[in-house]
Scaffold this motif. Structure first.
Motif, PDB file in Angstrom:
ATOM      1  N   ARG A 220      53.180  58.948  73.539  1.00 39.22           N
ATOM      2  CA  ARG A 220      52.046  59.854  73.750  1.00 39.22           C
ATOM      3  C   ARG A 220      50.925  59.580  72.754  1.00 39.22           C
ATOM      4  NH1 ARG A 220      51.203  60.756  78.219  1.00 39.22           N
ATOM      5  NH2 ARG A 220      49.796  62.449  77.639  1.00 39.22           N
ATOM      6  N   GLU A 221      51.264  59.157  71.538  1.00 42.94           N
ATOM      7  CA  GLU A 221      50.223  58.798  70.564  1.00 42.94           C
ATOM      8  C   GLU A 221      49.397  57.626  71.089  1.00 42.94           C
ATOM      9  OE1 GLU A 221      49.855  60.870  68.269  1.00 42.94           O
ATOM     10  OE2 GLU A 221      51.819  61.746  67.963  1.00 42.94           O
ATOM     11  N   ILE A 222      50.060  56.676  71.706  1.00 39.43           N
ATOM     12  CA  ILE A 222      49.353  55.512  72.259  1.00 39.43           C
ATOM     13  C   ILE A 222      48.437  55.941  73.393  1.00 39.43           C
ATOM     14  CG2 ILE A 222      49.675  53.322  73.492  1.00 39.43           C
ATOM     15  CD1 ILE A 222      52.329  53.045  71.855  1.00 39.43           C
ATOM     16  N   VAL A 223      48.931  56.825  74.267  1.00 41.68           N
ATOM     17  CA  VAL A 223      48.109  57.321  75.370  1.00 41.68           C
ATOM     18  C   VAL A 223      46.891  58.074  74.836  1.00 41.68           C
ATOM     19  CG1 VAL A 223      48.055  58.914  77.337  1.00 41.68           C
ATOM     20  CG2 VAL A 223      50.018  57.382  77.019  1.00 41.68           C
ATOM     21  N   HIS A 224      47.098  58.905  73.820  1.00 45.59           N
ATOM     22  CA  HIS A 224      45.976  59.651  73.243  1.00 45.59           C
ATOM     23  C   HIS A 224      44.949  58.704  72.622  1.00 45.59           C
ATOM     24  CE1 HIS A 224      48.653  63.483  72.722  1.00 45.59           C
ATOM     25  NE2 HIS A 224      48.379  63.206  73.977  1.00 45.59           N
ATOM     26  N   TYR A 225      45.429  57.682  71.945  1.00 49.10           N
ATOM     27  CA  TYR A 225      44.521  56.678  71.375  1.00 49.10           C
ATOM     28  C   TYR A 225      43.651  56.065  72.477  1.00 49.10           C
ATOM     29  CZ  TYR A 225      43.026  52.273  69.248  1.00 49.10           C
ATOM     30  OH  TYR A 225      42.279  51.212  68.799  1.00 49.10           O
ATOM     31  N   GLN A 226      44.273  55.724  73.593  1.00 51.28           N
ATOM     32  CA  GLN A 226      43.531  55.121  74.704  1.00 51.28           C
ATOM     33  C   GLN A 226      42.524  56.099  75.296  1.00 51.28           C
ATOM     34  OE1 GLN A 226      46.987  54.076  76.997  1.00 51.28           O
ATOM     35  NE2 GLN A 226      47.053  51.980  76.203  1.00 51.28           N
ATOM     36  N   ARG A 227      42.923  57.353  75.427  1.00 51.94           N
ATOM     37  CA  ARG A 227      42.006  58.355  75.988  1.00 51.94           C
ATOM     38  C   ARG A 227      40.820  58.612  75.064  1.00 51.94           C
ATOM     39  NH1 ARG A 227      44.162  63.585  78.391  1.00 51.94           N
ATOM     40  NH2 ARG A 227      42.069  63.529  79.222  1.00 51.94           N
ATOM     41  N   PHE A 228      41.064  58.628  73.749  1.00 49.91           N
ATOM     42  CA  PHE A 228      39.939  58.795  72.821  1.00 49.91           C
ATOM     43  C   PHE A 228      39.031  57.566  72.859  1.00 49.91           C
ATOM     44  CE2 PHE A 228      42.510  62.097  70.416  1.00 49.91           C
ATOM     45  CZ  PHE A 228      41.666  63.143  70.759  1.00 49.91           C
ATOM     46  N   GLY A 229      39.607  56.389  73.080  1.00 49.34           N
ATOM     47  CA  GLY A 229      38.793  55.188  73.243  1.00 49.34           C
ATOM     48  C   GLY A 229      37.892  55.293  74.460  1.00 49.34           C
ATOM     49  N   GLU A 230      38.427  55.810  75.565  1.00 48.45           N
ATOM     50  CA  GLU A 230      37.611  56.043  76.761  1.00 48.45           C
ATOM     51  C   GLU A 230      36.519  57.067  76.463  1.00 48.45           C
ATOM     52  OE1 GLU A 230      40.637  57.345  79.452  1.00 48.45           O
ATOM     53  OE2 GLU A 230      41.576  55.357  79.560  1.00 48.45           O
ATOM     54  N   GLY A 231      36.883  58.104  75.701  1.00 52.01           N
ATOM     55  CA  GLY A 231      35.902  59.121  75.317  1.00 52.01           C
ATOM     56  C   GLY A 231      34.798  58.537  74.456  1.00 52.01           C
ATOM     57  N   LEU A 232      35.161  57.618  73.575  1.00 52.62           N
ATOM     58  CA  LEU A 232      34.158  56.965  72.726  1.00 52.62           C
ATOM     59  C   LEU A 232      33.168  56.173  73.564  1.00 52.62           C
ATOM     60  CD1 LEU A 232      33.183  56.321  69.851  1.00 52.62           C
ATOM     61  CD2 LEU A 232      34.799  54.414  69.833  1.00 52.62           C
ATOM     62  N   ARG A 233      33.658  55.500  74.618  1.00 51.53           N
ATOM     63  CA  ARG A 233      32.771  54.755  75.518  1.00 51.53           C
ATOM     64  C   ARG A 233      31.805  55.709  76.212  1.00 51.53           C
ATOM     65  NH1 ARG A 233      29.805  51.408  75.427  1.00 51.53           N
ATOM     66  NH2 ARG A 233      31.406  50.058  74.571  1.00 51.53           N
ATOM     67  N   ILE A 234      32.315  56.840  76.693  1.00 51.09           N
ATOM     68  CA  ILE A 234      31.453  57.843  77.340  1.00 51.09           C
ATOM     69  C   ILE A 234      30.396  58.335  76.348  1.00 51.09           C
ATOM     70  CG2 ILE A 234      31.408  60.209  78.254  1.00 51.09           C
ATOM     71  CD1 ILE A 234      34.245  59.617  79.403  1.00 51.09           C
TER      72      ILE A 234
END
Length: 201
Positions: free
Chosen positions: A165-179
């Motif tokens: 889940r930490e890895i998934v959250h990292y990826q989601r925050f990365g997507e958020g950073l792009r937005i």
């Protein structure tokens, strides 16, 4: 706002109590990179987040981290249930036991109590999202370290789930950073903010 479902996000059934494991796993309850700090970080940052989709991201992940806090508390409780005095001493759990018996208390593996200094809420979109990505990687590393030290499959199974889940959250925050970066670029804010020139000649 919150709806509480009375089941853990992932099942926990520890057959063999082990205070030595509890002593290290407690760090993900109240340690510097634990679930308590993560939930407070994200649920605090969302107030200053100007974009609704990123507020939603912080709310979703912050709420999930509360569920992970519940899981770690459950792990620690099950690992320390029905301990004899001898178990406490042999497991190196005596210092914790003196202060908290077998109550679940937010501290690090080193015994340092939880502090709000573990988290950051800056109010800047780019800063906060980078903070969150780093926090997820630090939590993932802590779970890696726990997996190096435990060999009970009942414990490892839960820790592997939380690590994932930490890895998934990292990826989601990365997507958020792009937005966030795309939205800031539309205003030319990140590269240059005209407001900074008002009195800074």
């Amino acid at each position: 706002m919150f709806q509480y479902e009375k089941i853990l996000q992932y099942p926990i059934n520890i057959k063999n109590p082990n205070p030595t494991y509890a002593k290290i796993i407690i760090s993900q309850y109240g340690g510097p990179d634990g679930e308590l700090g993560a939930s407070l970080r994200y649920l605090s940052q969302r107030f200053a987040m100007p974009h609704k989709e990123l507020q939603g991201l912080l709310t979703d992940i912050g709420t999930e981290e509360l569920g992970h806090l519940e899981m770690i508390g459950t792990l620690v409780y099950q690992l320390t249930r029905n301990l004899s005095n001898d178990d406490v001493k042999k497991g190196g759990f005596d210092a914790y036991f003196v202060d908290h018996t077998t109550g679940v208390y937010p501290s690090s593996a080193a015994g340092v109590p939880f502090t709000a200094a573990y988290l950051q809420s800056k109010g800047d979109i780019i800063t906060d999202l980078h903070e969150n990505m780093a926090a997820e990687q630090k939590a993932r590393t802590t779970y890696d370290n726990i997996l190096r030290l435990v060999d009970d499959p009942d414990v490892c199974d839960v820790i592997k789930f939380l690590r994932e889940r930490e890895i998934v959250h990292y990826q989601r925050f990365g997507e958020g950073l792009r937005i966030a970066t795309d939205k800031l670029n539309e205003k030319n804010f990140y590269a240059f903010n005209p407001a900074f020139d008002k009195g800074c000649k």
